[in-house]
Motif scaffolding. Structure first.
Motif, mmCIF file in Angstrom:
data_model
loop_
_atom_site.group_PDB
_atom_site.id
_atom_site.type_symbol
_atom_site.label_atom_id
_atom_site.label_comp_id
_atom_site.label_asym_id
_atom_site.label_seq_id
_atom_site.Cartn_x
_atom_site.Cartn_y
_atom_site.Cartn_z
ATOM 1 N N LEU A 172 1.029 -1.246 0.034
ATOM 2 C CA LEU A 172 -0.099 -0.048 -0.284
ATOM 3 C C LEU A 172 0.854 1.259 -0.013
ATOM 4 O O LEU A 172 0.466 2.195 -0.720
ATOM 5 C CB LEU A 172 -0.837 0.035 1.248
ATOM 6 N N GLN A 173 1.952 1.356 0.569
ATOM 7 C CA GLN A 173 2.780 2.334 0.778
ATOM 8 C C GLN A 173 3.564 2.745 -0.435
ATOM 9 O O GLN A 173 3.681 3.905 -0.937
ATOM 10 C CB GLN A 173 3.939 2.178 1.717
ATOM 11 N N HIS A 174 3.842 1.632 -1.246
ATOM 12 C CA HIS A 174 4.608 1.929 -2.604
ATOM 13 C C HIS A 174 3.406 2.024 -3.691
ATOM 14 O O HIS A 174 2.927 1.188 -3.820
ATOM 15 C CB HIS A 174 5.345 0.655 -3.020
ATOM 16 N N ARG A 175 3.096 3.169 -4.165
ATOM 17 C CA ARG A 175 2.020 3.543 -5.035
ATOM 18 C C ARG A 175 2.217 3.114 -6.494
ATOM 19 O O ARG A 175 1.461 3.102 -7.189
ATOM 20 C CB ARG A 175 1.631 4.844 -5.022
ATOM 21 N N GLU A 176 3.564 2.889 -6.595
ATOM 22 C CA GLU A 176 3.944 2.829 -8.220
ATOM 23 C C GLU A 176 3.636 1.484 -8.664
ATOM 24 O O GLU A 176 3.811 0.464 -8.024
ATOM 25 C CB GLU A 176 5.642 3.032 -8.237
ATOM 26 N N ASP A 219 -7.587 7.419 -3.810
ATOM 27 C CA ASP A 219 -7.431 9.019 -4.579
ATOM 28 C C ASP A 219 -8.330 9.129 -5.817
ATOM 29 O O ASP A 219 -8.691 10.166 -6.190
ATOM 30 C CB ASP A 219 -6.086 9.038 -4.899
ATOM 31 N N ALA A 220 -8.800 7.917 -6.287
ATOM 32 C CA ALA A 220 -9.464 7.852 -7.532
ATOM 33 C C ALA A 220 -11.029 7.864 -7.182
ATOM 34 O O ALA A 220 -12.022 8.031 -8.180
ATOM 35 C CB ALA A 220 -9.163 6.834 -8.398
ATOM 36 N N ILE A 221 -11.352 7.555 -5.744
ATOM 37 C CA ILE A 221 -12.710 7.445 -5.581
ATOM 38 C C ILE A 221 -13.498 8.960 -5.417
ATOM 39 O O ILE A 221 -12.857 9.929 -4.711
ATOM 40 C CB ILE A 221 -12.944 6.891 -4.285
ATOM 41 N N ARG A 222 -14.285 9.348 -6.133
ATOM 42 C CA ARG A 222 -15.108 10.653 -6.080
ATOM 43 C C ARG A 222 -16.492 10.394 -6.049
ATOM 44 O O ARG A 222 -16.909 11.229 -5.140
ATOM 45 C CB ARG A 222 -14.889 11.340 -7.423
ATOM 46 N N ASP A 223 -17.103 9.453 -6.199
ATOM 47 C CA ASP A 223 -18.626 9.154 -6.181
ATOM 48 C C ASP A 223 -18.862 7.883 -6.129
ATOM 49 O O ASP A 223 -17.930 6.848 -5.771
ATOM 50 C CB ASP A 223 -19.399 9.956 -7.318
ATOM 51 N N ILE A 224 -20.091 7.495 -6.044
ATOM 52 C CA ILE A 224 -20.575 5.995 -5.771
ATOM 53 C C ILE A 224 -20.172 5.193 -6.986
ATOM 54 O O ILE A 224 -19.504 3.992 -6.796
ATOM 55 C CB ILE A 224 -22.092 5.822 -5.860
ATOM 56 N N ARG A 225 -20.069 5.702 -8.176
ATOM 57 C CA ARG A 225 -19.647 5.149 -9.317
ATOM 58 C C ARG A 225 -18.143 4.702 -9.276
ATOM 59 O O ARG A 225 -17.683 3.414 -9.571
ATOM 60 C CB ARG A 225 -20.035 5.840 -10.710
ATOM 61 N N SER A 226 -17.327 5.669 -8.928
ATOM 62 C CA SER A 226 -16.095 5.195 -8.848
ATOM 63 C C SER A 226 -15.568 4.384 -7.754
ATOM 64 O O SER A 226 -14.529 3.794 -7.887
ATOM 65 C CB SER A 226 -15.166 6.823 -8.633
ATOM 66 N N PHE A 227 -16.573 4.615 -6.635
ATOM 67 C CA PHE A 227 -16.251 3.588 -5.484
ATOM 68 C C PHE A 227 -16.483 2.195 -5.985
ATOM 69 O O PHE A 227 -15.961 1.160 -5.839
ATOM 70 C CB PHE A 227 -17.184 3.927 -4.476
#
Length: 681
Positions: A172-176, A219-227
């Motif tokens: 989780l720490q290494h995002r690459e 970081d990519a979660i914005r709304d229900i759809r992205s969730f």
């Protein structure tokens, strides 16, 4: 010089895992002093059977329980091999003193190695100081040390689950890059598979893996759809992670090669039916024998099992985290929060199950030492800043002094409880004396001390010892063991042991009923806990007769053999005694034979006791049989005679006071007991 110092520093830092491994294995070196119940009943014999099964190719016979304990059995095979390798060429001698340590050694090595491997992971996540202190606390946590010395599943499970969890956090720490190609993610799957082969609670890593896969996309979660899209995106990484575990599971478990469905169902049924049912022998909690201790059990058991500094460190970290508020989800503290979440989820899950023992919570202990290290390090920072307001203290000296104090404290604590780390309970909560009243205690430790006491008695090696856990005591009992029911036949056993585990849980109370009438000869007490009580099984009495001479000497009865009166000119009398308290002198017994005119026609005055036990050595609760031959005149007239007896001090000739419900022989003097009347033809 500066360059040399930097190189030396780098070499020292790189040597830390090796040093931690050496420290861990030193304190975890197994011994053969005692045997636990599960080792005696299951794992030692099953690992030998596992090795035989592998050599014969009967792979289906590698399924024994749904635990499934496969890694434990592989480690047992290594232990048996090591023992055979060293004893066959007579490099070491055979016997329990070498067998049990060597069978336990591979498991101890695995736990020490896992600790050393965890340090660089901790350093990546939390920095040098938290990582080093956490590793040191892990090295010296008594409950972890206790189980790491044994041939069992829980310490191995703990090590593998912790490794898998730390690798998940680093992934989780290494995002690459993607999780699918992350070596940390793959390594976590391997450790998870090994943990699952050890014991089914490793399944509780699955929700943590799912959360970490989800947080990776946070970081990519914005709304229900992205969730929802993020949830779908977790499927592939989890399949890879679980697939790697499944491969490990299949490759290392021979039963999966031939009966995969039946083997898998055996594990599932163990989880559903055995883990969800109370222990068949019951349990103990808060002073009562219960079937299910309830949801509070681990909330009480875990603090009792933690070292004081670990418990205080965890509370400090909780306090700092609450104070930080929203800032708590920042920096390395977010990984600590995830560790705390794992602790909460794991404890909540095992609290639902009806079958509960404190060792089932062992997998959260490394996480708790990490949280404690974070709390202590942060407190140390506040302390150092406070000190430097008044005194100039170089930070290097402060840090070195802190680590020195930590190592010394851990070493002293372990030394104080060696070798019975299973008897460690937090002094903050009252130690063993308090734990004995609240939690189930005893897993076989202490029985060997009871056996040693019995073996040291003059008659201690004559007959088997009656005990509930026969396989646990067998290696330490020179004359063997017998079931506890054997106390109902005094001719079969001389001694019996009552163990705290059965007494607390009230297991088969009818077996312990006879002990309520007896006084223990010896109590095994370890670190404030009464583990075992040694009783002498009273020999049978042909003619019961109760009388007390003084405060300590009790006559239980007698047996009379008059068959040789005419042919041998003697009367044989066996007296059955019991010491009510320690006897303070070597007394003398008199037996008088009186005719119908109260005349003394024969007598003996002999030391009270036996060749092995003079009366001065009589211990409270012990029974004795003493046999005496009373010579009679050959011309003794036929008739009825009375036998009178008593006990006196040979220095003052003062008789011990007599108390009896029987008849007194008043014509034989003060404090004389009428033993019986005999008719001589």
């Amino acid at each position: 010089m500066a360059a040399f110092t930097r190189v030396l520093s780098r070499r020292t830092v790189s040597a830390v895992p090796v040093i931690l491994f050496l420290l861990a294995i030193i304190v975890r070196l197994p011994n053969g002093i005692f045997l636990t119940v599960d080792e005696a009943y299951h794992w030692i014999a099953l690992s030998k059977r596992f090795a035989t099964t592998l050599s014969t190719g009967n792979f289906a016979d590698t399924f024994y329980f749904g635990h499934p304990a496969v890694t434990t059995l592989w480690l047992g095979v290594a232990g048996h091999w090591l023992y055979d390798t060293l004893t066959v060429p007579e490099i070491i001698g055979e016997g329990k003193d070498t067998f049990y340590p060597l069978v336990r050694l591979p498991a101890a090595l695995v736990t020490a190695l896992a600790l050393a491997l965890s340090y660089p992971l901790l350093k990546r996540l939390f920095g040098f100081h938290v990582a080093l202190l956490a590793a040191l606390l892990w090295v010296g946590e008594p409950f972890l040390v206790a189980h790491s010395q044994l041939f069992h599943m829980d310490a191995t499970l703990t090590s593998l689950m912790t490794l898998s969890l730390l690798l998940l956090l680093i992934a989780l720490q290494h995002r690459e890059g993607s999780l699918l190609g992350s070596p940390w993610w793959i390594g976590s799957g391997v450790a998870f598979g090994l943990g699952l082969l050890t014991k089914s609670p490793a399944l509780l890593l699955i929700p943590m893996a799912g959360l970490i896969a989800l947080f990776r996309q946070w970081d990519a979660i914005r709304d229900i759809r992205s969730f929802v899209k993020a949830l779908i995106g977790c499927v592939a990484p989890l399949c890879v992670w679980g697939g790697i575990a499944a491969i490990v599971w299949t490759v290392l478990w021979p039963a999966m090669w031939v009966k995969p469905l039946a083997t898998t169902w055996g594990v599932v049924s163990e989880i559903l039916f055995d883990g969800g049912a109370p222990h068949p022998w019951g349990n103990f909690f808060m002073g009562r024998a219960v079937d299910d201790p309830g949801p509070l059990f681990y909330l009480v058991a875990i603090p009792f099992r933690l070292a004081p500094w670990t418990l205080i460190g965890v509370l400090l970290w909780v306090g700092f985290t609450v104070t930080d508020g929203r800032r708590a989800w920042s920096g390395s503290n977010r990984w600590l929060l995830l560790l705390a979440l794992f602790v909460v989820l794991f404890v909540a899950a095992i609290s639902v199950m009806a079958k509960k023992f404190d060792r089932y919570a062992l997998p959260v202990f490394p996480a708790l030492t990490i949280l404690a290290a974070a709390g202590i390090c942060r407190s140390a920072g506040f302390l150092w800043r406070g000190i430097t307001r008044f005194v100039v203290v170089p930070p290097q000296r402060f840090i070195v002094a802190g680590y020195a104090c930590a190592i010394i404290t851990l070493a002293i604590n372990l030394y104080a409880y060696f070798p019975y780390y299973l008897a460690y309970y937090s002094p903050l909560l009252g130690g063993g004396a308090a734990a004995e009243q609240i939690l189930p205690v005893g897993w076989g430790e202490g029985l060997e001390l009871a056996a040693a006491f019995i073996a040291a008695q003059p008659d201690g090696k004559d007959r088997p010892i009656a005990v509930f856990y026969q396989p646990v005591l067998r290696p330490f009992a020179p004359a063997g063991v017998a079931p506890l029911q054997a106390i109902q036949d005094p001719r079969r056993v001389d001694y019996a042991i009552a163990y705290i585990d059965q007494l607390q849980r009230n297991t088969q109370p009818e077996l312990h009923q006879p002990f309520r009438r007896l006084q223990p000869l010896y109590t095994v007490r370890i670190h404030g806990i009464n583990y075992a009580y040694v009783y002498q099984v009273p020999p049978p009495v042909a003619q019961p007769l109760k009388a007390d001479f003084g405060e300590a000497i009790h006559l239980r009865g007698y047996d009379l053999d008059a068959s040789a009166i005419r042919s041998g000119g003697a009367l044989t009398i066996t007296l059955e005694w019991q010491a009510r308290a320690p006897v303070d002198n070597d007394y003398v017994l008199f037996i008088h034979v009186l005719n119908d005119r109260a005349e003394r026609v024969a007598q003996i005055d002999v030391p009270l006791g036996t060749d092995h036990w003079t009366s001065r050595t009589w211990r409270a609760g012990r029974c004795f049989s003493t046999l005496y031959r009373v010579p009679l005149p050959f011309d003794l007239p036929a008739g009825t005679y009375r036998l009178a007896m008593g006990v006196y001090d040979p220095h003052t000739f003062a008789r011990l006071s007599l108390r009896t419900d029987g008849e007194r022989a008043t014509d034989a003097g003060e404090h004389a007991l009428l033993l019986t009347r005999i008719t001589i033809p």
